[in-house]
Write an enzyme that holds these catalytic residues in place. Structure first.
Site, PDB file in Angstrom:
ATOM      1  N   ASP A 244      -0.562   5.809  -3.033  1.00 31.95           N
ATOM      2  CA  ASP A 244      -1.638   6.474  -2.613  1.00 31.95           C
ATOM      3  C   ASP A 244      -2.781   4.752  -2.913  1.00 31.95           C
ATOM      4  O   ASP A 244      -3.106   4.493  -3.127  1.00 31.95           O
ATOM      5  CB  ASP A 244      -2.540   6.765  -4.071  1.00 31.95           C
ATOM      6  CG  ASP A 244      -3.787   6.933  -3.965  1.00 31.95           C
ATOM      7  OD1 ASP A 244      -4.453   7.745  -2.673  1.00 31.95           O
ATOM      8  OD2 ASP A 244      -4.260   7.686  -4.948  1.00 31.95           O
TER       9      ASP A 244
ATOM     10  N   CYS B 236      -5.776   8.248   3.410  1.00 34.42           N
ATOM     11  CA  CYS B 236      -7.065   8.556   2.453  1.00 34.42           C
ATOM     12  C   CYS B 236      -7.678   7.885   4.263  1.00 34.42           C
ATOM     13  O   CYS B 236      -9.141   7.785   4.514  1.00 34.42           O
ATOM     14  CB  CYS B 236      -8.541   8.222   1.445  1.00 34.42           C
ATOM     15  SG  CYS B 236      -7.940   6.129   1.825  1.00 34.42           S
TER      16      CYS B 236
ATOM     17  N   SER C 126      -2.499  -4.876  -7.307  1.00 36.85           N
ATOM     18  CA  SER C 126      -2.667  -6.156  -7.411  1.00 36.85           C
ATOM     19  C   SER C 126      -3.878  -6.223  -7.394  1.00 36.85           C
ATOM     20  O   SER C 126      -4.482  -7.763  -7.383  1.00 36.85           O
ATOM     21  CB  SER C 126      -2.737  -6.137  -4.902  1.00 36.85           C
ATOM     22  OG  SER C 126      -3.385  -5.656  -4.854  1.00 36.85           O
TER      23      SER C 126
HETATM   24  N1  SAH Z   1      -4.162   6.646  -7.079  1.00 36.62           N
HETATM   25  C1  SAH Z   1      -5.406   5.331  -7.345  1.00 36.62           C
HETATM   26  C2  SAH Z   1      -6.559   5.369  -6.241  1.00 36.62           C
HETATM   27  C3  SAH Z   1      -5.352   4.033  -5.320  1.00 36.62           C
HETATM   28  S1  SAH Z   1      -7.013   2.786  -4.722  1.00 36.62           S
HETATM   29  C4  SAH Z   1      -6.522   6.655  -8.276  1.00 36.62           C
HETATM   30  O1  SAH Z   1      -5.764   8.048  -8.781  1.00 36.62           O
HETATM   31  O2  SAH Z   1      -7.648   6.258  -9.108  1.00 36.62           O
HETATM   32  C5  SAH Z   1      -6.362   1.983  -4.228  1.00 36.62           C
HETATM   33  C6  SAH Z   1      -5.797   1.045  -4.685  1.00 36.62           C
HETATM   34  O3  SAH Z   1      -4.817   0.101  -4.006  1.00 36.62           O
HETATM   35  C7  SAH Z   1      -6.840   0.037  -5.406  1.00 36.62           C
HETATM   36  O4  SAH Z   1      -6.660   0.415  -6.651  1.00 36.62           O
HETATM   37  C8  SAH Z   1      -6.216  -1.239  -4.716  1.00 36.62           C
HETATM   38  O5  SAH Z   1      -6.230  -1.708  -5.831  1.00 36.62           O
HETATM   39  C9  SAH Z   1      -5.382  -1.135  -4.833  1.00 36.62           C
HETATM   40  N2  SAH Z   1      -4.586  -2.518  -3.497  1.00 36.62           N
HETATM   41  C10 SAH Z   1      -4.525  -2.014  -2.286  1.00 36.62           C
HETATM   42  N3  SAH Z   1      -3.689  -3.856  -1.711  1.00 36.62           N
HETATM   43  C11 SAH Z   1      -2.953  -3.318  -2.205  1.00 36.62           C
HETATM   44  C12 SAH Z   1      -1.405  -3.594  -1.851  1.00 36.62           C
HETATM   45  N4  SAH Z   1      -1.621  -4.130  -0.543  1.00 36.62           N
HETATM   46  N5  SAH Z   1      -0.923  -3.322  -3.003  1.00 36.62           N
HETATM   47  C13 SAH Z   1      -0.830  -2.983  -4.155  1.00 36.62           C
HETATM   48  N6  SAH Z   1      -2.418  -2.910  -4.527  1.00 36.62           N
HETATM   49  C14 SAH Z   1      -3.734  -2.783  -3.594  1.00 36.62           C
END
Ligand code: SAH
Length: 395
Positions: free
Chosen positions: A299, A339, A250
């Site tokens: 994740d 996490c 997002s």
């Molecule tokens: N898997 C990634 C880390 C994920 S961090 C890696 O390996 O680097 C979590 C991510 O979720 C962030 O980029 C954040 O922008 C996104 N995020 C948070 N809430 C969200 C939602 N409701 N829908 C989509 N993305 C979201």
């Protein structure tokens, strides 16, 4: 002498070498210590327990830096701890064709509240406790010298600084960020890391080993990578031979960086699709479109920082995992992560069991994931064990 006297019976967790002293455990503060001052911690009977650093604004009133009465908190202790932390990582660095890793992991390296992440030739420091704040200059100098990196950059803007009564502090402590951006390599893949404005210190280093494992599972599969951030799992899946990868996040900035990271590598961009969307909503869209996948990665960000948020977090995890399991083809794989410190590995497994039941699918655990060896977990400090992942196979 500056010292804390504990209530009778409250010495037990210290005797087990748990490094946090909560405000409710302290019966008396002597010598008028200020934030960041070193204090001797004593039991109700006056016996020495530890050297700790005082933080009057925080519920965690003091954090233990030394269990040895002869070794108080000083510049020598700090240097020895930093040297040991970096030496422990030396043989991990450059393994796997990677030049990025966590060099210092706070309490687990005997340095409460001190985080140091290395990205190529830049080290990013996060100082999250009154003790880390007090020793900022010495920490920055020692990290520069011991790592050999010319640039040490501070990103002390995490919310927990507020709980310690500390202001946000960001900027270069040594050298300057390279004008062309901060480059790092992980498993042979190149990334540009936004250390000044990215999440945490710029990258989710804790998923390093798991990105590799997921990449190895991706050959010939149609992959859905939810919460993709700057593309870590996406790039590994493509490098591992995925037929296609749909990545959802997002954050428009994160997606722009992910696309740029893909361009930076010798990978087939035509196999990547990107979606700027809320994962909770987009999983429903994919369901309604009748889509299905062979490998799904979930994740999400931290839903539960502490156990108090566990119930609400559990609903969130259940929702996305239920939807993801429904989108999996038979024999498909779901790599699902949490996490959240407030959700235990046991609870997480139960949540996934409930999700599978409600999705009406049978699934088995075929892998268990944690953070890598550069994020050690002290046995006496289970709070350090926050990242858990399960690899599920749908029957
Ligand atoms: N898997 C990634 C880390 C994920 S961090 C890696 O390996 O680097 C979590 C991510 O979720 C962030 O980029 C954040 O922008 C996104 N995020 C948070 N809430 C969200 C939602 N409701 N829908 C989509 N993305 C979201």
């Amino acid at each position: 002498m500056k010292q804390l006297i504990l209530k009778a019976g409250r010495e037990k967790s210290l005797q087990r070498h748990h490094p946090w002293i909560f405000s409710g455990a302290v019966v008396r503060v002597q010598g008028d210590p200020g934030p960041g001052d070193s204090v001797a911690v004593r039991g109700a009977g006056g016996e020495f327990l530890a050297w700790a650093v005082y933080s009057p604004a925080s519920q965690i009133r003091a954090r233990v830096w030394s269990w040895d009465e002869k070794q108080p908190v000083d510049a020598d202790l700090l240097r020895a701890r930093l040297r040991a932390a970096l030496a422990a990582r030396a043989r991990l660095l450059n393994a796997d064709d990677s030049d990025a890793m966590r060099l210092v992991h706070g309490e687990s390296d005997g340095l409460p509240g001190v985080i140091a992440d290395r990205y190529g030739e830049v080290v990013v420091l996060q100082l999250l406790s009154a003790g880390a704040e007090r020793w900022r200059a010495q920490i920055a100098d020692a990290v520069r010298e011991l790592s050999g990196c010319a640039c040490v950059y501070e990103r002390s803007d995490a919310d927990v600084r507020g709980l310690e009564g500390l202001p946000v502090r960001c900027g270069a402590l040594h050298g300057a960020l390279p004008a062309a951006g901060v480059h790092m390599r992980e498993h042979g893949l190149g990334y540009l890391v936004d250390v000044a404005a990215g999440h945490k210190t710029g990258f989710y280093l804790d998923q390093r080993d798991n990105r590799k494992r997921v990449g190895e599972l991706a050959r010939g599969r149609e992959v859905l990578n939810c919460f993709c951030y700057t593309g870590g799992f996406t790039l590994n899946a493509l490098a591992g031979g995925a037929r296609s990868v749909l990545s959802v996040d997002s954050s428009a900035e994160a997606l722009a960086q992910a696309r740029a990271n893909l361009q930076r590598n010798d990978l087939d961009v035509a196999r990547a699709q990107w979606q700027d969307a809320d994962v909770f909503k987009h999983l429903r869209v994919l369901r309604d479109q009748g889509r299905s996948f062979d490998l799904i990665v979930l994740d999400p960000p931290k839903f539960a920082p502490t156990a108090a948020f566990a119930e609400k977090a559990a609903r969130g995890y259940k929702d996305i995992n239920l939807l993801a399991l429904k989108l999996l083809r038979p024999d498909g794989l779901l790599a699902s992560f949490s996490c959240s410190g407030g959700v235990s590995a046991d609870l997480f497994q139960k949540i996934l069991a409930g999700a599978a039941l409600d999705a009406g699918v049978d699934a088995s655990i075929v892998g268990r994931y944690t953070a890598g060896a550069d994020h050690p977990v002290l046995l006496s400090f289970p709070e350090g064990d926050y990242l858990k992942g399960l690899l599920l196979r749908r029957s």
